[in-house]
Write an enzyme that holds these catalytic residues in place. Sequence first.
Site, PDB file in Angstrom:
ATOM      1  N   PHE A 106       0.841  -1.219   0.036  1.00 13.22           N
ATOM      2  CA  PHE A 106       0.013   0.016  -0.190  1.00 13.22           C
ATOM      3  C   PHE A 106       0.913   1.332   0.009  1.00 13.22           C
ATOM      4  CE2 PHE A 106      -3.965   2.062   1.263  1.00 13.22           C
ATOM      5  CZ  PHE A 106      -3.639   3.239   1.411  1.00 13.22           C
ATOM      6  N   GLU A 107       0.802   2.032  -1.047  1.00 12.12           N
ATOM      7  CA  GLU A 107       1.768   2.994  -1.168  1.00 12.12           C
ATOM      8  C   GLU A 107       1.181   4.076  -2.320  1.00 12.12           C
ATOM      9  OE1 GLU A 107       6.163   2.872  -2.287  1.00 12.12           O
ATOM     10  OE2 GLU A 107       5.259   2.825  -4.190  1.00 12.12           O
ATOM     11  N   ILE A 108       1.104   5.349  -1.807  1.00  9.24           N
ATOM     12  CA  ILE A 108       0.681   6.351  -2.380  1.00  9.24           C
ATOM     13  C   ILE A 108       1.678   7.352  -2.702  1.00  9.24           C
ATOM     14  CG2 ILE A 108      -1.174   8.230  -2.768  1.00  9.24           C
ATOM     15  CD1 ILE A 108      -3.069   6.510  -1.269  1.00  9.24           C
TER      16      ILE A 108
END
Length: 300
Positions: A106-108
Site C-alpha cells: 500500500f503506497e501512494i
Amino acid sequence: TIGYRHMCRFMANRVHEELSRMGYSWHWRLDDDSLLTSDIGYDVFRMMKQNNKVYGFVNTVMDGPSCVKGLWENADKFLSANAQKFNISRSFYDGWPRGQVFYNNFEISHASVWTSQIYQSYFEQVDRAGGIYYTRWGDAAIKSIGIALSVEESKVHRFSDIGYTHAPFVKQIATGLPAAHAQPFEKNKHQLDALNISVNETFNASTSISTASTFAPDSNTVIPGAIYVLSRPYRANSLKRMLVSLEKFFCKRYNYPIVIFTEEDLPVSVQQNIVTSMSVQVRFKRIQFAVPVFLNKSRI
C-alpha cells in the site's frame, strides 16, 4: 525466483516511468492480495495534494538481513559521494533504522519522488550494483532508502485511518480521521512496531481538529491519479478479490482509473469480468522483463 527479481526492479523505478507516460502524476499501489476492509470517506489523492504530502504508507516492517545485504552500505557510498552535489539532508536517512522498510503493498506517491535527480541517481547506482538480481534487494528496501534520501520527513503521511489487510504483517482497522499534520513515526527513531500484526495502537482512535487533514474546496480540480497493480494470470482470483474491495470501499465514490500491469495477458474472459465489475476505467498494460545487459548472468 528470477520473476520476483524482475518485479522488484520494475516496482522500484520503471512502473513510475510507465504511469507518468500515461499521464498520471499520483500513483497508488496495491498488490493483488491487498484488501481494503472499510469505506474510505475521502479522496486520498486530494488529501495528499492539499496537505503537501508526496509519500503515503500504512506500516513498516523489518526486511530479512539476507535480503538487504550490502544495500545500506551501497546507499552510504551514494550519500558520501553525492550529499553536497544534491544538497541532501542526512537527518531522515541517519535516523532511519537499517533493515526497516515501508511495507509498500500500500503506497501512494507523487511521481516527482521517483523522477527527482536524487532518486534517479541513487537508483542507477543500486541497479548497476546488481543487488536486485545477485542478492534479492527488494523494491520496498530500495524505495525506503530513496525516500529517506530525497523526501522531507514532513511530506510523508501515514494512513492510520484506513482499514487495510495484507497478510501476514498488516491487519489495520479503520479508526479516526486522516491526520495529515500528525507525526508519521513514533518518537523513537521512526519505529512502528515492525512485524506487529496490528498497527492500531500507534494513533488514538479520535483525531484532534488541530491534526485533522485540510480539504480545500477545489473539488472541480482534476487530480491526475491512478491506482495500479502488477499481477499474473494464475493470480486472477486474488486480483478480483482485491478489486472487489477497491470498488466497494473507494472506486464507487471516487473516479480514478486502475492500471493492471501484467507480463502475460490475462485471459479475455477475466479482463471482461474485471471491466464489467468496476465503475471506473480499467487499463491493461503488458510489460516485458529482462535482466539488464550490464549484469553478469552467471551470478544470478
